[in-house]
Design a protein around this motif. Structure first.
Motif, PDB file in Angstrom:
ATOM      1  N   ASP A  45      27.050  24.543 -60.715  1.00 47.78           N
ATOM      2  CA  ASP A  45      27.512  25.750 -60.039  1.00 47.78           C
ATOM      3  C   ASP A  45      27.658  26.848 -61.071  1.00 47.78           C
ATOM      4  N   ASP A  47      29.173  29.933 -61.053  1.00 42.84           N
ATOM      5  CA  ASP A  47      30.458  30.613 -61.234  1.00 42.84           C
ATOM      6  C   ASP A  47      31.479  29.763 -61.970  1.00 42.84           C
ATOM      7  N   THR A  48      31.534  28.488 -61.626  1.00 42.97           N
ATOM      8  CA  THR A  48      32.575  27.624 -62.198  1.00 42.97           C
ATOM      9  C   THR A  48      32.076  26.751 -63.346  1.00 42.97           C
ATOM     10  N   VAL A 245      20.352  31.452 -55.173  1.00 40.22           N
ATOM     11  CA  VAL A 245      21.637  31.833 -54.571  1.00 40.22           C
ATOM     12  C   VAL A 245      21.629  31.475 -53.095  1.00 40.22           C
ATOM     13  N   ARG A 249      26.647  31.713 -53.438  1.00 41.21           N
ATOM     14  CA  ARG A 249      26.871  30.893 -54.623  1.00 41.21           C
ATOM     15  C   ARG A 249      25.554  30.646 -55.340  1.00 41.21           C
ATOM     16  N   ARG A 250      25.537  30.902 -56.644  1.00 42.81           N
ATOM     17  CA  ARG A 250      24.351  30.646 -57.451  1.00 42.81           C
ATOM     18  C   ARG A 250      24.396  29.225 -58.006  1.00 42.81           C
ATOM     19  N   VAL A 278      28.021  21.592 -53.107  1.00 45.23           N
ATOM     20  CA  VAL A 278      28.763  22.458 -54.027  1.00 45.23           C
ATOM     21  C   VAL A 278      30.172  22.744 -53.526  1.00 45.23           C
ATOM     22  N   ILE A 282      33.645  21.806 -55.638  1.00 46.41           N
ATOM     23  CA  ILE A 282      34.614  22.828 -56.047  1.00 46.41           C
ATOM     24  C   ILE A 282      35.972  22.554 -55.423  1.00 46.41           C
ATOM     25  N   GLU A 312      37.184  29.894 -51.432  1.00 46.58           N
ATOM     26  CA  GLU A 312      37.289  31.302 -51.827  1.00 46.58           C
ATOM     27  C   GLU A 312      38.725  31.666 -52.204  1.00 46.58           C
ATOM     28  N   GLU A 315      39.558  32.470 -55.802  1.00 47.87           N
ATOM     29  CA  GLU A 315      39.274  33.776 -56.399  1.00 47.87           C
ATOM     30  C   GLU A 315      40.430  34.752 -56.216  1.00 47.87           C
TER      31      GLU A 315
END
Length: 329
Positions: A45, A47-48, A245, A249-250, A278, A282, A312, A315
């Protein structure tokens, strides 16, 4: 006795031959209900940085032309530092002109005295995997190919990634990087220089009056893919670092040592798995951190089933705040 010796010799020779013929063959790995041919693979993932799937992901392997992405990374650093810019014109010297017409290196011919901008050279290196253009791009930023390679190894050290580069374009069997390391480089490169996605997403380029297709076939056959880089040498096998993406999410994928013709099929399987899992990965990670802070939080309670946990929230709230919110519920 003679028969026993002959039989023993037959077994030894057969074992050696089996090792020779299978040493570079990827071992199939199971990804949910599908099989990939990758010798090493990962889904991350963006972002993370959480790993959604991995297989031999920390094993050092030959990265082939995925090496060129690290060359692009350090040249983009040089552009950011003001040493060169995308519009800097770079004349082709005799050595690079001779290199550019050698077959077998995904090259694009660059005649002696021809001039190309660093942007054009980077497009040729990244999109078409042109090796001579990669060398010329690095020399424009660092003076010599040796200095480019030194900058690439320094970049690995800065990022804390284990590996080594002996050349700037990916032929050397001494180049060494893991699938996890390549995924981390991809993540860092996109974060540091998001303009790279503008280049990796190009389906074709125009260079010296000719049109060249991107070696990344995933751009045409898999929705939402916008990069990243192919690679192949005999020691490396078929390699591909990809990114796409989905639902905001990328994902980053890397396959190394895939069987011939299978690196994109393997990547499709990895992306499908990443898209499906994903959110759960997460959510599990966040809930694990929450439980570490407040062990009284019950995972999967009727009020907040983990399958419906809104990732979400991460964030907008700290882990401690989330722990309080869940405990109150």
């Amino acid at each position: 006795m003679r028969k026993a010796i002959i039989f023993f010799a037959f077994i030894v020779i057969s074992s050696l031959l089996l090792g020779i013929f299978t040493s570079n063959t990827a071992l199939a790995a199971q990804v949910a209900d599908e099989t990939i041919t990758s010798a090493a693979a990962i889904v991350m993932d963006f972002d993370t940085g959480l790993v959604i799937f991995e297989y031999n992901a920390h094993e050092q392997r030959v990265p082939a032309s995925m090496t060129k992405m690290v060359t692009a990374y350090v040249v983009l650093d040089a552009i950011e530092a003001g040493i060169v810019n995308f519009d800097t014109l770079v004349p082709t010297n005799e050595e690079n002109a001779a290199f550019s017409v050698q077959r077998g290196f995904s090259n694009i011919a660059m005649p002696v005295g021809s001039e190309f901008t660093i942007r054009e050279l980077m497009e040729a290196a990244v999109v078409r995997s042109a090796s001579a253009a990669t060398v010329q791009m690095g020399e424009a930023a660092f003076g010599t190919d040796e200095e480019t390679i030194a900058a690439m190894n320094q970049k690995l050290a800065e990022l804390g990634i284990e590996g080594y580069f002996a050349d700037s374009w990916g032929l050397s069997p001494d180049n060494s990087l893991s699938a996890h390391g390549m995924a981390e480089i991809t993540k860092s490169l996109i974060n540091s220089h998001p303009i790279i996605l503008e280049i990796t997403a190009m389906e074709y380029i125009e260079f010296n009056g000719e049109e060249y297709r991107n070696t990344n076939f995933m751009l045409r056959y898999y929705e939402n893919v916008d990069g990243f880089k192919t690679g192949f040498t005999t020691p490396a096998g078929w390699c591909f670092a990809g990114t796409a993406v989905y639902n905001g999410r990328r994902l980053i994928t890397v396959t190394m040592g895939s069987e011939q013709g299978e690196r994109f099929a393997d990547t499709r399987i990895l992306l499908d798995y990443g898209i499906k899992n994903v959110g759960a990965v997460i959510a599990e990670h966040i809930m694990g951190e929450i439980s570490a802070i407040n062990p009284n939080v019950r995972l999967g309670s009727p009020l907040m089933p983990i399958s419906h946990f809104n990732v979400e929230l991460a964030e907008h709230f700290t882990i401690r705040e989330l722990a309080i919110i869940l405990n109150e519920n």
